[in-house]
Design a protein around this motif. Structure first.
Motif, PDB file in Angstrom:
ATOM      1  N   CYS A 720       0.830  -1.199   0.000  1.00 31.28           N
ATOM      2  CA  CYS A 720       0.000   0.000   0.000  1.00 31.28           C
ATOM      3  C   CYS A 720       0.870   1.257   0.000  1.00 31.28           C
ATOM      4  CB  CYS A 720      -0.911  -0.004   1.223  1.00 31.28           C
ATOM      5  SG  CYS A 720      -1.957   1.451   1.354  1.00 31.28           S
ATOM      6  N   GLU A 721       0.624   2.151  -0.927  1.00 43.35           N
ATOM      7  CA  GLU A 721       1.398   3.384  -1.047  1.00 43.35           C
ATOM      8  C   GLU A 721       0.828   4.518  -0.194  1.00 43.35           C
ATOM      9  OE1 GLU A 721       4.164   3.751  -2.582  1.00 43.35           O
ATOM     10  OE2 GLU A 721       4.304   2.051  -3.964  1.00 43.35           O
ATOM     11  N   ALA A 722      -0.335   4.289   0.423  1.00 44.85           N
ATOM     12  CA  ALA A 722      -0.969   5.281   1.302  1.00 44.85           C
ATOM     13  C   ALA A 722      -1.235   6.608   0.579  1.00 44.85           C
ATOM     14  CB  ALA A 722      -0.131   5.520   2.559  1.00 44.85           C
ATOM     15  N   THR A 723      -1.633   6.534  -0.662  1.00 42.66           N
ATOM     16  CA  THR A 723      -2.000   7.736  -1.418  1.00 42.66           C
ATOM     17  C   THR A 723      -3.464   8.084  -1.146  1.00 42.66           C
ATOM     18  OG1 THR A 723      -2.700   6.435  -3.320  1.00 42.66           O
ATOM     19  CG2 THR A 723      -0.377   7.103  -3.236  1.00 42.66           C
ATOM     20  N   GLY A 724      -3.911   9.166  -1.741  1.00 39.89           N
ATOM     21  CA  GLY A 724      -5.311   9.537  -1.601  1.00 39.89           C
ATOM     22  C   GLY A 724      -6.235   8.449  -2.108  1.00 39.89           C
TER      23      GLY A 724
END
Length: 820
Positions: A720-724
């Motif tokens: 998971c890149e934890a982007t919007g």
């Protein structure tokens, strides 16, 4: 009738204790008068509680239970007033009544009734920190005087006895750091195992005992060994051997003792607890200024730290926050000890930074038990932390799991074969003559020698830290030679460097040599890490059995098939095998293993999915689907057949295809295998899907997550890149137990400020769902950064092989051999 107990101490020392009690009482009485006459306040009551505790501790240490109990009663009364918030006339009367009782008991004391606060100022401290006190029992007066002269010349303090009766009493009173006894005393022969055992029964805190004897036969030595004697010397005693044995025995004792750093601005209480803990066998250091905490922690290297709460300049909670924010000290357990009402109200907050909270006055038995329990747990946490980070210290080799993971990937990718600018070698170096070094210099000297050798390897120009501590007394090392020197000359030069003056100061140099097994990493070596390591292990064993101090080369094998041919053959025969990569919770007991799949060809070489997946559908009809089924079925079977301590609590994570339609197609099979499984417990099986796949169809991903929960399984999103977009997707998925962060957020090169913000946003979303996992954290600083953000799950580096017991024990040697 006067209270007290008999003592053989001097009247001066006894009078000193009486004076301490009288002075403490006068301070207490004056403080109460000021409090009642000038108007009471909470701060004044806090001081009164502290002063009452001092009297209780001093009395308790001298076994004056009446005074100690009355002082504790006063503490309870003062706390009741504090909580009530006002001072009534009855309170004054009751407090003064208790104080009068304390005064009467103190007045009835005579110096002959008191024992000193410190029974032995030198007890249990390392020999280097004081002149260790030695009791010598020797019937031959001239021999005794000779030994005393040798020991006192080495700064030891010696008392001589001609029979064992007084030394037994001294051992009961903890008067000695070490005892030396002639095995055949004229007045007390110790020539049988039972008589030696009876003598040692007067040894409540395991004071080390060295036996002397004119006899050097095996039976006499066995008597001493079986009875628990620490060392044995034959007479006439050799001076160097005597001093070496004493140093080794004392070093070993101190090495096994728990080191406690106590931080308390109250000198009297600190002195009391220090004495009591030393009598329980701890090595204790106290400081009264909390601002000295970091410096003292760095030099003393404690196993556990106790903190008072109310201290000038820095309270205990602030000190704990500082420790937890420093990667060097974050693993050290903290015990808060306080009588402060403010501390009582902040116990919950202290629980975030400390491991225990004890209310003063603390019972010594409870304190001892607490220190031992949390220290044992802390050692495991520290080892778990080391399992998930890659040390970057100049004096250390790499984390073993990290190094082996890197080696496995490089061999599979044939990095060493393709990098022709250097010659690459894998070397296993082990220390020879271990029993001889231990016998002559002790385990502590061996440990220091191993540290020095590790530092040497980590700083060697040909190694540059690329290696790990492998098995006991051995290192596995990657040697890179960019000058492409002849291999025989290269390792001859290497041996000459090892014999450098750096080791000339070591006492064991006469016995120090290495057995070395080595193989060249090129096209002739196998791509299997296990097989490559087995080759250098065999070569190392050959060098060792040939007498040591030798270098042996590994024997190689070759096969003619091309990789593509062997991969196709292995795929057609479905020669798959599972591997397990641990997910570690350093401060917990959970055991989670992520399931990986490997392909094994007929020669035993192993291929990761990156190597065989491109050929899967060509070699097998509907290959991807059948591989998923194979992994799920065999992962369940592995978990069902796992045995050993805690096996019933193990969980596994199975990574599914990035094709959500294929996952949907697998659901009936998953329902069926779960319903027929013998596994018990909730969410012991988790299925993971990549974030990229989730983002491709969030609605379907949510449906699959619900279906997995209906089947009794958990759900994880990985990478998971934890982007919007990540946040929005996770909001729409009802059931997510774990989210594994992408390496771009947790690597050493990650932008800490940016990743902290993104991870913080992710934690808000996951607050009511599940936990975050940090993947492959590279160093202690980065680990501390994410630990401080309340991340508690970390991806370990090491890849386990399936066996009957999948239990991960980071402090034991890992099994590296595939079970066929």
């Amino acid at each position: 009738m006067p209270i007290g107990l008999p003592s053989n101490l001097s009247k001066e020392k006894k009078s000193h204790i009486v004076n301490n009690l009288e002075q403490s009482y006068q301070i207490l009485y004056s403080s109460w008068n000021r409090c009642t006459q000038n108007g009471w306040n909470r701060e004044a009551l806090e001081h009164l509680v502290q002063e009452s505790l001092e009297i209780s501790c001093l009395a308790s240490n001298n076994e004056l239970s009446e005074i100690s109990d009355r002082a504790k009663e006063l503490v309870m009364r003062l706390r009741w007033i504090f909580n009530k918030g006002r001072l009534d006339p009855d309170d004054d009367r009751l407090v003064l009544k208790i104080m009068d009782s304390i005064k009467t008991d103190i007045s009835s004391l005579k110096p002959d009734n008191i024992v000193t606060l410190h029974r032995s100022n030198t007890k249990n401290l390392p020999a280097a920190a004081h002149a260790a006190k030695i009791g010598l029992v020797e019937g031959d007066q001239q021999a005794a005087l000779n030994i005393k002269f040798i020991l006192e010349s080495a700064n030891y303090s010696v008392e001589i006895f001609d029979d064992s009766a007084p030394i037994k009493e001294g051992m009961n009173n903890h008067d000695y750091d070490l005892v030396i006894v002639d095995l055949l005393l004229p007045n007390c022969p110790l020539a049988s195992a039972s008589s030696v055992e009876e003598f040692l029964s007067h040894n409540p805190i395991d004071i080390p005992v060295i036996m002397l004897s004119e006899q050097a036969d095996l039976s006499t030595r066995l008597i001493a060994l079986r009875a628990g004697i620490k060392a044995y010397l034959t007479k006439p005693v050799d001076e160097e051997e005597l001093l070496a044995k004493i140093k080794t025995v004392l070093d070993k004792r101190n090495e096994s003792q728990l080191r406690v750093l106590m931080v308390d601005d109250d000198n009297m209480l600190a002195e009391y607890y220090e004495t009591a803990l030393e009598e329980e066998g701890f090595i204790v250091k106290t400081i009264n200024n909390p601002l000295e905490l970091l410096e003292t922690t760095d030099s003393f290297k404690p196993d556990v730290i106790t903190l008072d709460y109310l201290m000038p300049g820095c309270n205990g909670l602030e000190a704990a926050e500082i420790l937890r924010g420093d990667p060097r000290y974050m693993h050290i357990p903290i015990v808060f000890m306080s009588a402060s009402e403010e501390a009582m109200h902040r116990k919950g907050l202290m629980g975030l930074f400390g491991n225990a909270f004890l209310e003063k006055p603390v019972d010594i038995e409870r304190l001892t038990e607490t220190l031992n329990e949390i220290s044992a747990k802390a050692r495991k946490i520290k080892q778990n932390i080391e399992h998930v980070i890659k040390p970057k210290l100049e004096t250390h080799l790499e984390n073993r799991d990290y190094f082996l993971s890197h080696l496995e990937t490089s061999l599979e990718d044939r990095v060493y074969k393709e990098n022709i600018d250097k010659n690459h070698y894998l070397m296993l170096a082990s220390i020879d003559n271990i029993p001889l070094i231990k016998e002559n210099y002790g385990s502590l000297a061996l440990m220091k020698l191993e540290d020095k050798i590790e530092t040497f390897f980590s700083q060697h120009a040909l190694i540059n830290g690329h290696g790990c501590k492998f098995n006991e007394h051995s290192c596995l090392l990657l040697v890179d030679d960019d000058k492409k020197i002849d291999s025989e000359q290269l390792f001859k030069k290497f041996r000459e460097l090892f014999k450098s003056p750096e080791f000339s100061s070591e006492p064991s140099l006469n016995y120090l040599s290495l057995s070395i097994g080595v193989t060249k990493l090129d096209g002739t070596c196998p791509t299997s890490m296990e097989e490559t390591i087995q080759l250098v292990e065999n070569a190392n064993m050959s060098a060792s059995t040939a007498g040591g101090d030798q270098l042996h080369w590994a024997a190689m094998h070759k096969h003619s098939d091309t990789p593509t041919d062997t991969v196709f053959d292995a795929l057609k025969s479905q020669s798959f095998q599972l591997a397990f990569q641990s997910i570690v919770k350093p401060d917990g007991d959970e055991q989670i293993f992520e399931v990986l799949v490997r392909l094994v060809d007929e020669y035993g070489e192993i291929y990761t999915p990156e190597k065989f997946m491109p050929y899967l559908d060509e070699a097998m009809t509907d290959g991807s689907y059948h591989l998923d089924r194979w992994v799920i079925e065999n992962a369940f079977r592995s978990l069902e057949t796992t045995s050993g301590r805690g096996a019933a609590e193990f969980s596994i994570v199975i990574k599914l295809s990035p094709d959500l339609k294929q996952v949907e197609r697998l659901m009936p099979f998953i329902y069926n295998i779960v319903s027929n499984s013998r596994l018990r417990g909730v969410n012991r099986i988790y299925f993971s899907i990549s974030e990229k796949a989730v983002l491709s169809d969030v609605a379907l991903a949510n449906t699959l997550a619900k279906s997995l929960h209906t089947a009794g399984c958990g759900f994880m999103i990985e990478h998971c890149e934890a982007t919007g977009r990540s946040l929005e997707a996770i909001k729409q998925i009802d059931n997510v137990e774990f989210v594994k962060l992408a390496p771009s957020l947790t690597s050493e090169s990650a932008n800490m400020t940016k990743s902290r913000q993104r991870i913080g946003d992710m934690q808000e979303i996951m607050a009511d769902k599940g936990q975050l996992i940090a993947g492959l954290v590279e160093d202690a600083k980065t680990f501390a950064h994410y630990w401080d953000m309340d991340i508690r799950y970390f991806q370990g580096f090491f890849i386990h092989r399936p066996n009957n017991n999948m239990n991960y024990q980071p402090f034991e040697a890992e099994q590296l051999v595939l079970e066929k």
